[in-house]
Design an enzyme around this catalytic site. Structure first.
Site, mmCIF file in Angstrom:
data_model
loop_
_atom_site.group_PDB
_atom_site.id
_atom_site.type_symbol
_atom_site.label_atom_id
_atom_site.label_comp_id
_atom_site.label_asym_id
_atom_site.label_seq_id
_atom_site.Cartn_x
_atom_site.Cartn_y
_atom_site.Cartn_z
ATOM 1 N N ASP A 35 -15.373 1.811 2.799
ATOM 2 C CA ASP A 35 -15.076 0.419 3.162
ATOM 3 C C ASP A 35 -16.243 -0.523 2.894
ATOM 4 O OD1 ASP A 35 -12.460 0.838 4.004
ATOM 5 O OD2 ASP A 35 -13.069 1.354 6.035
ATOM 6 N N ARG A 57 0.835 -1.209 0.000
ATOM 7 C CA ARG A 57 0.000 0.000 0.000
ATOM 8 C C ARG A 57 0.869 1.258 0.000
ATOM 9 N NH1 ARG A 57 -4.844 -0.791 4.239
ATOM 10 N NH2 ARG A 57 -5.567 1.079 3.128
#
Length: 447
Positions: free
Chosen positions: A327, A129
């Site tokens: 999310d 990431r």
């Protein structure tokens, strides 16, 4: 730890009606922040309802490494004896944040203005990431970052010995970046200003105010302007962590698509920066009642009564809603597959750089289950097949992503044929009781 050790495949089969009470764990975002802000206060902060998933436990371990005394007293009951703003000691070892982007980015912010050096790593997913979105604004304070190509972990942060306050306009809607900048600003003199064009989850601002920081938010031509006065003495607090709306999404969405279901999900956070999924589900025709609205620990909460909703329709989700439900798009895409018509999700490119490329992971898995999908860099479109219409019968790749794993297991509870995931082990990072909670409601999950 997530992503370490052997894969743990899991299969979900078509369930009978789900019923009962789904007491989901404490909110992950607030749990991280309660530990971190407690460590930066002077004195003892008491926490109830803390999520004891691996992500949060890794943050607790990190706070100990920086000198705070962090103690578990019972299930969800913790205390933190903080060392004050600027009081962190230099850790003796590498800080392993496991799977948690929130944990690593907020902790980087904490220590970026302390004049010390710390090295961070994580599991295979976290090491992929990008960290530049955090290290770039931290450099404005005077911190330096040395990482792998592309700004990835492992990474060493050399904190600024003489930090300066900054004024920073967020280039992307990210509560993690906003929070990291505010945390760095705590130990910088003067006023640090963060500008966000689109509002993101505001737990850091709420908690900063609760701990005694001088902070104010105003709306201007540029967007939300958050101004923080540096070098306060934070006061310890008692923090009651509400239940996590992102975790609640899984039993809620399962009940909506499993025929005959009727469940209660108590005490779920209804923070306006987090409730985009629930607004969207109601717009699709979901039967959700928001009962007993109240405030707990400075956050609005409600009990959710959820019933099977076989007549849901696809909609176009407004792109400006994305920050309040970023999310939840994976599980929304599953619900969309069981609705009628087309559900269009735009403005979701942030999903490309989560624990996995969530657009690609959901698209490939749903296609394998017989659902027609369209996608581009910033869009996911699901062509719904109606209640009970998803064939299933596939194994989805989770890419070490807990939300991908749980989303496809929910899909399997209502699909015609079982749906498997290649590795359910990452679920422990955010929802360690997922399997027991769902089987307790009546779901059929097998390893």
């Amino acid at each position: 730890m997530s992503g370490h050790g052997d894969a743990q495949p899991m299969t979900a089969r078509k369930s009978g009606p789900l019923s009962g009470t789904a007491a989901v764990p404490g909110d992950k975002s607030i749990s991280h922040r309660a530990l971190i802000f407690g460590a930066m206060a002077v004195g003892e902060t008491k926490i109830t309802g803390l999520l004891e998933g691996q992500d949060v436990l890794d943050t607790a371990k990190a706070m100990r490494a920086f000198g705070a005394e962090v103690t578990q007293h019972g299930p969800g009951a913790w205390s933190v004896h903080g060392v004050g703003v600027g009081g962190f000691r230099e850790p003796a070892d590498v800080i392993d944040c496991g799977n948690s982007g929130t944990g690593v980015r907020l902790i980087m912010g904490c220590m970026a203005t302390t004049g010390m050096t710390a090295t961070f790593t994580g599991d295979a997913s976290l090491r992929k990431r990008p960290m530049g979105r955090v290290t770039d604004p931290l450099a404005l304070f005077g911190a330096r970052a040395y990482g792998r190509h592309g700004g990835r972990l492992p990474m060493t942060i050399v904190g600024a010995a003489n930090p300066v306050p900054v004024r920073y306009a967020l280039p992307v809607a990210s509560a993690q970046v906003k929070s990291a900048v505010l945390l760095a600003g705590l130990n910088a003199p003067g006023e640090t200003v963060v500008i966000e064009k689109e509002p993101t989850r505001d737990h850091s601002e709420r908690m900063l105010l609760g701990f005694g920081a001088e902070l104010h938010v105003e709306k201007g031509a540029e967007g939300h302007i958050i101004t923080l006065k540096g070098q306060p003495e934070l006061r310890p607090q008692t923090v009651a962590v509400p239940r996590d709306p992102s975790s609640a999404a899984f039993p809620v969405c399962a009940a909506l698509i499993v025929e005959g279901s009727d469940i209660l999900v108590p005490g779920v956070s209804q923070n306006l920066t987090r409730n985009g999924l629930y607004i969207t589900l109601v717009e699709m025709g979901a039967e959700i009642e928001f009962q007993n609205p109240r405030e707990e620990g400075g956050e609005p909460v409600a009990d959710l009564r959820v019933r099977f909703s076989g007549n849901m329709k696809g909609i176009e989700v407004p792109p400006e809603r994305a920050p309040s439900m970023i999310d939840e798009y994976p599980i929304l895409s599953v619900v969309a597959a069981f609705a009628s018509g087309k559900t269009v999700m735009r403005g979701v490119k942030e999903l490309r750089v989560k624990e996995s490329d969530r657009i690609d992971a959901m698209a490939r898995g749903l296609e394998a289950c017989g659902v027609t999908i369209e996608e581009d860099e910033d869009t996911l479109i699901v062509h719904g097949m109606g209640a009970g219409g998803v064939p299933g019968g596939a194994t989805a790749a989770t890419h070490l992503d807990h939300r991908i794993a749980m989303s496809f297991l929910v899909c399997g509870m209502a699909a015609q044929k079982p749906v498997s995931v290649d590795d359910a082990s990452p679920i422990v990072t955010s929802f360690p009781i997922f399997e027991g909670l769902m089987t307790g409601l009546g779901a059929t999950l097998t390893r």
